[in-house]
Scaffold this motif. Structure first.
Motif, mmCIF file in Angstrom:
data_model
loop_
_atom_site.group_PDB
_atom_site.id
_atom_site.type_symbol
_atom_site.label_atom_id
_atom_site.label_comp_id
_atom_site.label_asym_id
_atom_site.label_seq_id
_atom_site.Cartn_x
_atom_site.Cartn_y
_atom_site.Cartn_z
ATOM 1 N N UNK A 176 0.842 -1.195 0.000
ATOM 2 C CA UNK A 176 0.000 0.000 0.000
ATOM 3 C C UNK A 176 0.882 1.252 0.000
ATOM 4 N N UNK A 177 0.238 2.402 -0.200
ATOM 5 C CA UNK A 177 0.989 3.659 -0.308
ATOM 6 C C UNK A 177 1.751 3.957 0.980
ATOM 7 N N UNK A 178 1.101 3.714 2.104
ATOM 8 C CA UNK A 178 1.757 4.036 3.373
ATOM 9 C C UNK A 178 2.970 3.129 3.600
ATOM 10 N N UNK A 179 2.846 1.865 3.206
ATOM 11 C CA UNK A 179 3.986 0.970 3.368
ATOM 12 C C UNK A 179 5.107 1.377 2.412
ATOM 13 N N UNK B 82 10.480 3.765 2.256
ATOM 14 C CA UNK B 82 11.382 4.848 1.829
ATOM 15 C C UNK B 82 12.014 5.535 3.041
ATOM 16 N N UNK B 83 11.197 5.783 4.068
ATOM 17 C CA UNK B 83 11.762 6.434 5.258
ATOM 18 C C UNK B 83 12.816 5.543 5.906
ATOM 19 N N UNK C 98 18.440 -2.180 1.825
ATOM 20 C CA UNK C 98 17.000 -2.356 1.618
ATOM 21 C C UNK C 98 16.747 -2.773 0.176
ATOM 22 N N UNK C 99 16.132 -3.908 0.020
ATOM 23 C CA UNK C 99 15.870 -4.465 -1.315
ATOM 24 C C UNK C 99 14.389 -4.259 -1.660
ATOM 25 N N UNK D 92 -0.374 10.023 1.426
ATOM 26 C CA UNK D 92 0.999 10.484 1.168
ATOM 27 C C UNK D 92 1.432 11.619 2.077
ATOM 28 N N UNK D 93 0.465 12.422 2.522
ATOM 29 C CA UNK D 93 0.825 13.641 3.259
ATOM 30 C C UNK D 93 1.632 13.397 4.545
ATOM 31 N N UNK D 94 1.241 12.451 5.393
ATOM 32 C CA UNK D 94 2.003 12.302 6.643
ATOM 33 C C UNK D 94 3.469 11.957 6.414
ATOM 34 N N UNK D 95 3.755 11.324 5.298
ATOM 35 C CA UNK D 95 5.111 10.820 5.070
ATOM 36 C C UNK D 95 6.005 11.806 4.335
#
Lengths: 375, 485
Positions: free
Chosen positions: A109-112, A117-118, A127-128, B422-425
């Motif tokens: 998902x987008x958050x993952x 990335x973070x 990180x692969x 996307x915003x929080x990140x």
């Protein structure tokens, strides 16, 4: 007839003891020069990681308010708590997160995707990245298989290891046996949900050969019983971390059998078919295809398979209700609430919460009210 | 009546009677459906009566070309309903913001719109019925305003039921992915396609083959474009199967050429406006013009004329050193990140001495030229690798820094969206990059839904931010680090 308190306690202690020994084994493995690889999603066969002499750890633990808060140094509070705790635990090097040598960044998902990335910028860990498509077409499957092959080459090059198909097969066979045992325990309702939850968590990070021995010993003393509960309820939704067991405990206290149906539950261990005649060169593709097809994540597009399998589970387990337990800001599950309410043939309770310690009484009241309605 | 000033909706209304008939005759849409087309340069009150009440509180550029632009955008739904009524095929594109329409417009007698664009409809209409409809189906307020698209599908208030919707998923926001799934649940025909992630080059991706895009030289892994070409081929095949036609390479290339023209116009407009000390065009008009790039605002024949008119006006103003911004003080230069849900915030900034000198409205790939020498689908796919939203936040931050530097921004304003995945990140990544590399202040906030008025808190923060920029400009070097503006 339910499990006695003594038996419950002794199984809990046995699980803790096994975990303790596995932590020691993990430390020893790393001391001996072995490396661990972390992943967050089930759509990648951990057996493949084992084929590169890596100890795979699927991180579905560390779900605490503190670790979620820690992540807020880097991201805003309005993110998914699972993603936040991943960041928080890595920053603090806490728990299993502290044993990680590299990360298999499964882009789901987008958050993952953004969590990964973070991690890549904040941690000094290799990180692969591997994209897991949301669509389920043959083309997407082929793309995923290609990504897995590509990243396997990258891992092999980076660590200068060769792929050991024999190790994959051994890992795979032991894993399948473990899954089969736990699957039976779930379907026969032999163990309380909190204990099943603990066993399922063991499958995500321990050595499967050792886990198999442990499980065989454990079940040898257990009679196969059914219908010990007054009713059964399916618990579906977002990833259920090891510590996030409040709901399961409340259901157990109310003499209700909870059947876990999310990526850390029954679907994680169901359908683990393994064809031993697959050649060494086909092994990575074979396992990757299987995992891609087995996934029931709500982010799949379309995600009709999730509903088909959920309906099947309701029928086969004679479930009286479904609890959709979602994490705050997990849009992909929470947004399904109305559709699920209208689609499943039994009553639905939606619980949307984070890893905060507050609101336990409110959750308990809501669950008990729901159960009264089912009865 | 063609003035260089910012005017109110009442002033726009007042000058409607004095617009020459010859100019009104130029402003006609869908000439290919209705002989002579339909006149569309209307009064703002007419649009307000149709529901877009926010127009009453905005300020507009007084140039005729700008009023034409506003009218062109606010008559989009008329075009869609008219085309549907006349038997044309209506496609909805979703999520990729710029690519799918290039393919779909190859099909004759069809229009394509972006369902995502309805996201600001609740603000423009100052009433929440689209959000309420979406909430009834499960898309509640933990999602970004893009959930209004679900309400719009159900209500038919903004577009007719599309014959087919193309939903891009994968490397996209969770919010809209969830909303698109609910749209399909409601029985609308969806063709799903996958958006690949653009990976950053690193020592763990060393075994992958990386290339660079034609226009912006963005690095991308070759496998992503190969896969995307297959996905686009799936879209072509779906159209061919469902509508019994063949989309040839020539047709696709013709569509690319037509979009390249639009994109070139937008680039010229951006360069002329954003590089000027006193911009010849205000921010809202630029915002509207930039969004024309993604789908030609459902009229690919009229859109170039609208932009040509705008460009001519901007060039004339630049030549004459004219600007709608007051001449006593050069406006404070703000680079805007993420489009504001509430357009009135742009007016708030400009009323208080700011101007927009650059933007990243998450559609910047749609301004870049597509390589016409490549096979069509490959060229479109490669261009998509320039999208700032399909890769890392670092990539987007670097683009923002480069653009803000190019246009000499004095501050960066990030208007976030509560609940957008996307915003929080990315907020902190962008803020840090701007502060470290440009040493200019950043103001970031989520735009709340406050129909009928801009939130007092937002106004106060903007005023504080502009005051800070003003003091920095005048040399009173207040530290902005203490202020997380």
């Amino acid at each position: 007839m339910r499990l006695s308190d003594d038996t419950y306690r002794s199984i809990t202690e046995a699980i803790e003891e096994f975990s303790y020994y596995q932590i020691n084994a993990l430390q020893q493995f790393r001391s001996d020069g072995g490396r661990t690889i972390a992943l967050f999603c089930a759509t990648f066969s951990r057996s493949i990681c084992a084929g590169f002499s890596l100890w795979p750890i699927r991180l579905v633990c560390g779900a605490t308010e503190e670790s979620a808060s820690e992540s807020e140094r880097l991201i805003r509070p309005d993110g998914c708590d699972y993603c936040k705790t991943i960041i928080g635990n890595f920053l603090q090097k806490k728990g299993l997160h502290g044993f990680v040598d590299c990360i298999l960044g499964l882009i789901t998902c987008d958050q993952m995707r953004r969590t990964i990335e973070r991690l890549s910028t904040e941690l000094a860990l290799p990180l692969f990245p591997v994209q897991v498509p949301a669509t389920t077409t043959k083309g997407s499957e082929a793309f995923f298989l290609g990504n897995v092959r590509s990243i396997s080459r990258a891992i092999s090059t980076f660590f200068q290891t060769t792929f050991d198909a024999h190790a994959v097969r051994a890992y795979e066979e032991a894993t399948i046996h473990c899954c089969e045992i736990i699957r039976t325990l779930i379907l026969h309702k032999t163990l309380p949900a909190p204990l099943i939850h603990a066993l399922l968590h063991l499958t995500t990070w321990t050595r499967p050969d050792k886990l198999l021995c442990f499980l065989q010993t454990l079940v040898s003393g257990l009679p196969l019983r059914q219908n010990r509960y007054r009713l059964s309820v399916i618990v579906t939704g977002s990833v259920l971390c090891r510590e996030d067991d409040l709901l399961l405990n409340i259901l157990e206290e109310n003499n209700v059998c909870a059947i876990p149906f999310q990526c850390t539950g029954f679907p994680m261990i169901d359908g683990m078919v393994y064809d031993s005649s697959v050649t060494d060169t086909e092994l990575i593709d074979y396992l990757s295809r299987r995992e891609f097809q087995r996934s029931i994540c709500a982010r799949k597009r379309p995600n009709t398979d999730l509903y088909t399998r959920l309906q099947g589970m309701i029928v086969s387990c004679h479930a009286s209700g479904v609890i959709l337990k979602t994490l705050s800001f997990c849009d992909l599950w929470y947004t399904e609430k109305e559709r699920m309410r209208q689609t499943v043939a039994v009553p639905l309770l939606v619980l949307n919460s984070g890893y905060g310690s507050g609101g336990q009484n409110r959750i308990q009241t809501r669950i008990e009210t729901f159960l009264e309605m089912l009865v | 009546m063609d003035t260089v000033e910012r005017i109110s909706s009442r002033q726009w209304q007042e000058r409607m009677g004095s617009i020459p008939q010859s100019y009104l005759d130029q402003c006609r849409f869908l000439r290919s459906i209705v002989p002579g087309g339909i006149s569309y340069l209307r009064s703002p009150f007419e649009f307000a009566c149709h529901g877009d009440r926010l127009l009453n509180s905005l300020k507009f550029d007084g140039g005729l070309a700008s009023l034409r632009l506003w009218s062109f955008l606010f008559t989009e739904k008329e075009r869609l309903f008219l085309a549907k009524e006349r038997g044309w095929t209506i496609f909805a594109a979703m999520k990729d913001l710029g690519q799918v329409p290039i393919i779909t417009y190859s099909l004759p007698n069809s229009l394509t719109f972006y369902a995502d664009e309805v996201w600001w409809a609740p603000c423009f209409s100052q009433e929440p019925h689209l959000l309420e409809k979406a909430a009834q189906l499960g898309a509640t307020d933990e999602l970004c305003y893009v959930r209004a698209a679900l309400g719009a599908y159900k209500s038919n208030d903004y577009f007719p039921p599309p014959d087919l919707s193309f939903a891009g998923v994968g490397s996209c926001c969770d919010d809209f992915s969830a909303v698109m799934q609910l749209i399909e649940w409601q029985g609308y025909a969806i063709h799903w396609w996958e958006i690949p992630t653009r990976l950053d080059q690193s020592n763990t991706t060393a075994t992958m083959v990386f290339k660079r895009t034609f226009a912006a030289q963005s690095p991308y892994q070759e496998s992503a474009v190969r896969f995307l070409v297959q996905q686009y081929r799936g879209i072509v095949e779906k159209i061919e199967t469902q509508f019994g036609c063949t989309l040839t390479e020539t047709m696709l290339h013709r569509s690319i050429a037509s979009f390249n023209k639009l994109r070139s116009q937008i680039r010229q407009l951006r360069d002329s406006v954003y590089s000027a000390k006193r911009p010849p065009l205000p921010g809202l008009e630029m915002l509207l013009a930039e969004f024309i790039a993604i789908h030609a605002c459902s009229d690919p024949w009229e859109a170039p004329a609208v932009l040509d008119d705008l460009l001519t006006m901007v060039r004339k103003r630049s030549k004459n050193n004219e600007s709608p911004f007051a001449s006593d003080e050069e406006p404070l230069r703000i680079f805007w990140v993420t489009p504001p849900t509430d357009a009135a915030i742009v007016t708030v900034v400009e009323d208080r001495g700011g101007c927009i000198c650059g933007s990243d409205y998450m559609i910047s790939h749609a301004f870049l030229p597509i390589d016409e020498s490549k096979p069509a689908l490959e060229a479109i796919a490669e261009n998509y690798m320039d999208d700032v939203m399909i890769g890392s936040s670092r990539f987007r931050a670097a683009r923002i820094v480069a653009e803000a530097r190019r246009y000499h921004a004095e501050g960066v304003l990030i208007t976030g969206i509560f609940g957008a995945s996307h915003c929080p990140y990315e907020e902190q990544v962008i803020t840090k990059a701007v502060r470290e590399q440009l040493q200019i202040p950043v103001l970031s906030f989520d735009v709340p839904y406050t129909p009928g008025q801009v939130s007092e808190q937002v106004i106060t923060r903007i005023e504080g931010f502009l005051e800070l920029l003003r003091s920095l400009r005048s040399g009173r070097n207040h530290s902005y680090d203490h202020m997380r503006c």
